[in-house]
Each structure stands twice: as C-alpha cells, then as structure tokens.
Design a protein around this motif. Structure first.
Motif, mmCIF file in Angstrom:
data_model
loop_
_atom_site.group_PDB
_atom_site.id
_atom_site.type_symbol
_atom_site.label_atom_id
_atom_site.label_comp_id
_atom_site.label_asym_id
_atom_site.label_seq_id
_atom_site.Cartn_x
_atom_site.Cartn_y
_atom_site.Cartn_z
ATOM 1 N N ALA A 1 13.766 15.657 54.496
ATOM 2 C CA ALA A 1 14.301 15.726 53.133
ATOM 3 C C ALA A 1 13.754 16.943 52.417
ATOM 4 O O ALA A 1 13.212 17.842 53.024
ATOM 5 N N VAL B 1 17.352 13.098 44.147
ATOM 6 C CA VAL B 1 18.673 13.676 44.384
ATOM 7 C C VAL B 1 19.465 13.538 43.096
ATOM 8 O O VAL B 1 19.369 12.518 42.395
ATOM 9 N N TYR C 1 18.882 18.557 45.589
ATOM 10 C CA TYR C 1 17.605 17.911 45.851
ATOM 11 C C TYR C 1 16.569 18.534 44.915
ATOM 12 O O TYR C 1 16.549 19.749 44.725
ATOM 13 N N SER D 1 25.083 17.303 53.264
ATOM 14 C CA SER D 1 24.079 16.317 53.642
ATOM 15 C C SER D 1 24.655 14.916 53.779
ATOM 16 O O SER D 1 24.171 14.120 54.575
ATOM 17 N N PHE D 2 25.668 14.574 52.999
ATOM 18 C CA PHE D 2 26.171 13.208 52.955
ATOM 19 C C PHE D 2 27.443 13.066 53.787
ATOM 20 O O PHE D 2 28.347 13.899 53.700
ATOM 21 N N ASP E 1 23.149 9.987 53.069
ATOM 22 C CA ASP E 1 22.469 11.239 53.388
ATOM 23 C C ASP E 1 22.117 11.247 54.875
ATOM 24 O O ASP E 1 21.412 10.367 55.355
ATOM 25 N N SER F 1 21.003 14.294 56.361
ATOM 26 C CA SER F 1 20.506 15.659 56.503
ATOM 27 C C SER F 1 19.522 15.800 57.653
ATOM 28 O O SER F 1 19.376 16.879 58.223
#
Length: 433
Positions: A28, A168, A177, A214-215, A252, A254
């Motif tokens: 993250a 977030v 982020y 990321s999502f 997420d 990522s």
C-alpha cells in the motif's frame, strides 16, 4: 444534525470500521521508497499512460458513466443514516452540528481544536491509533490540521489497523492514497520529483499520490478495473472497498488483495448504496492467518445483501438503514432506530446496545484494540460504548451539546469554532476551561 441535500448517492459511505491488526494489503502507500515509488510506475501525473485520453473519449461519447449506467438513487432512510454517521468516528471523536468537536480526554496534537476552527467540516476520518486524523469539508476539501491537502474529494477512509496506517480518498474520477510520516522516513529523491504532493505540517510530512489502476472486480480472467464516477469508500484492515455511482463494487488489488475475497458473490452485486466487511482472525499464524469473513451491504432500494460467515443471520434481520462492521462485531441499524448485533463479540455488547433507541446513525470500530460503537439519535444525543476484554464491564456514555457527558470515569472535552474549550463528566454540564 448537518444534512446533505437530496437522496442521490454522491459519495459518503457511513463506514469506517477500525481494527487493531494486520491483514490484506502489505505494501500500500505507506513507508519507504517501495510505496512512494509506485507513483513513478504510474507516470508523470500519477496515471498510467493513455488514461487521460481514454477519459476524454468517454466524455465526448456523453456516457453517464463508463459502465453506461445511471446514478444510483437510495431511499430516504438509508441516506439519512449515512449523513448522520458522518458526525461519528470509529474512535473517541464526535462532530456536533455547530461545528464543535468533542473528544474523550484532551485532544492529541490539537486535532479537535484545529478541525473545530475549520468551516463546514462534514466528516472526520480517524486512524485506529488516533495519532492521524483527516477531515473532509462540505465543499470537498481534505485537510490535515489546517493545511489543505486536496480539493474535489467525495469520501475518505483510513485503514483499520494501527500498523502501517494509510488513507484512501476519491474525487469523481481519481483515487488518491494519503500517508502521514515522520520527515526522516520520506525519500528526498522522490520528493524532488513531485514536490507539490508533499506537505510539511508540524513534525509530520503528508504525501499523496494518484492510482486509478488499483481497484478492480478481482475476476480471475479479464480483470475489470473500477469505472464510472466514484461514489464512496470503505475499509477493513488494509482491505479497501470502492463503490461507483451505479453501485458496482470494487476492491483494492494494488498488491494482491487477500485471497479470502476472491470468488465471493459480493463482487457481482450492483445498485449498492453501502458495503462493509468483518474479518475476524480465528487461527493460523502471521504469515498465513485464518479468517472468519463476512461481507454485507444495502442496495439503493433497501434490499440487504450478505455473504460469508454471518450472512444468514444478517439476512434474517429484515430491512436495515445501515450496516457497519469491525473485526468480530457486526451491527445493523433498523428503520425503527434500534440495533441488531451479531459476530464473535456480540455477546459482550448486546445488552448495552439494546438500551439505545431512536437512533439515526451508527459506526463501529476500535481504538488501539478496544472495540468501539458510536451512535447518534434523532434528538442529537450521542452514544459511546467501549468493550475491552481486560475490563469487568463496558464503558457506556451518553453525551449531548446541551447537557454534556454522563461519564464517571473520565472528562470529555468540547472544542468550539470560536476557540472555547469546555469539559464535562459525571453528568455535569460543559464547564469552560
């Protein structure tokens, strides 16, 4: 209670479950060059190559959203519950309708004083440790203390663990982020590449970066990235959830989201007004934990959806205006203003929560390992419960702007917009300090 206009879902999810512990994402956007370096992969503007062009093409096509759907409309009761929950946090802070901020004990680092001084604060996003608090204004400005970090923001949530904390936030079409670090932990080399994304506030450095890739829907084949206009967010540990304005669900991914979520039916739900998860560790070790996992939410028309460990009990509750979770505790808010409770820890709080009535908003979380339930009723009275397995009984408090706090164990402090600081405890009214 401050209300937002209309009942169209525009981006505040009354969900900020908080938990002490690790889970989900490992990297993250927190700590060292590994997290900060992600912005270099995303490109000069924090986006992958071609994203801007794709966005412009969709605008020219005149689509309501990338998925071609229409914005979700939610029932009045659900919208009011989400609005009311904005006055609550997952810890020991409350936002009064006049802009005052109330906290148990004197505020850390003058967060409450700084945020009371800001106009039109809508939501306080608190980390589990409460050493980091961000606020979102009605106008969409995101602040750390009195320094504006971003504008055009619709929602913000913190990870619900006090280890490797990160937040977030979203605008209509961008995911950010946000991290709070000690200056010594910030890479000078990376800071020089995008200095406008770093802010020195007191003894902390705030950094944000964009990541619109990321999502996703976590599908194993042809993984679909989040699309449409972003609406709201949620978090359980380091697992972040995103809803777009048609109520589609994304997570997420990522750094490879926890495999427990892959294949769960919630990823196919649509028309969701809110969504939440409870992830309770039942065994395993730090590298390979075993989880008791439940995901639930409410569609715009009020239909309750649930899957996982406690799904059957949640679905037996009938209509709900909200559902919020934290680790071993799941709480549903009924249209009648009472609470339904399940989960491993329900037995320890159920009796106390049954006494709370006429409620319009609720949040569940924890503060450094202590389970917290916060609520507010239609008259503006706030309720606060803390469960600690080392204590013989729960801390249960009621508080109002008029009468102060009924708490024999500690003082509660009220920081007003004009700079006045008052305190109350043991049933005494607010006493100016």
């Amino acid at each position: 209670m401050r209300k937002r206009r209309g009942i169209v879902l525009t981006g505040v999810l009354a969900l900020a479950v908080v938990l002490n512990g690790c889970g989900g994402l490992e990297t993250a956007p927190e700590g060292g060059e590994a997290a900060e370096g992600q912005e270099n992969v995303l490109g000069e503007n924090g986006n992958a190559s071609g994203e801007k062009e794709m966005s412009e093409e969709k605008e020219e096509e005149g689509e309501d959203s990338a998925s071609g759907g229409e914005s979700l409309t939610v029932t009045e009761g659900i919208q009011k519950a989400m609005d009311a929950a904005d006055s609550l946090t997952t810890g020991e802070y409350f936002l009064l309708s006049d802009g005052s901020v109330v906290t148990r004990g004197e505020t850390l680092d003058n967060f409450a004083g700084d945020y009371a001084a800001l106009p039109d604060v809508k939501k306080i996003a608190d980390s589990s440790s409460q050493t980091e608090l961000l606020v979102l204004t009605e106008g969409g400005d995101l602040y750390f203390h009195q320094t504006k970090i971003l504008s055009g923001i619709k929602d913000v949530v913190y990870s619900t663990t006090n280890v490797n904390q990160a937040a977030v936030c979203i605008s209509d079409d961008t995911i950010y982020y946000v991290t709070v670090r000690d200056p010594a932990d910030v890479s000078a080399r990376l800071r020089e590449t995008k200095p406008e994304t770093y802010f020195d506030v007191g003894d902390k450095t705030i950094h944000y970066f964009e990541s619109n890739y990321s999502f996703s829907d976590l599908s194993e084949e042809d993984m679909a990235l989040a699309e449409g206009t972003y609406a709201s967010l949620g978090a359980e540990k380091r697992d972040f959830f995103l809803l777009n304005d048609t109520g589609q669900v994304y997570m997420d991914n990522s750094d490879g989201v926890s495999t427990e979520y892959v294949g769960m039916e919630f990823l196919d739900w649509d028309n969701m007004a809110l969504i939440d998860a409870a992830k309770y560790r039942v065994g395993g070790d730090a590298l390979d934990p075993e989880w008791e996992l439940t995901v639930a939410g409410i569609q715009g028309d009020g239909t309750v959806k649930a899957c996982g460990f406690y799904a059957d009990e949640i679905l037996s509750w009938g209509n709900l205006n909200d559902i919020v979770m934290d680790d071993g505790l799941i709480v549903g808010l009924t249209p009648e203003g009472t609470l339904k409770v399940t989960g491993t820890l329900a037995q320890y709080v159920q009796e106390d929560l049954a006494a709370w009535t006429n409620l319009v908003g609720v949040k569940v979380g924890n503060h450094t390992g202590t389970v917290v339930v916060n609520a507010v009723d239609a008259d503006g009275t706030f309720y606060h419960l803390q469960y600690d397995d080392t204590k013989s009984e729960n801390l249960v408090v009621t508080m109002s702007a008029e009468d102060g706090c009924k708490d024999e164990t500690s003082w509660w402090y009220r920081y007003s917009p004009d700079g006045t600081v008052s305190r109350s405890g043991g049933g005494n009214g607010w006493e100016v300090q």
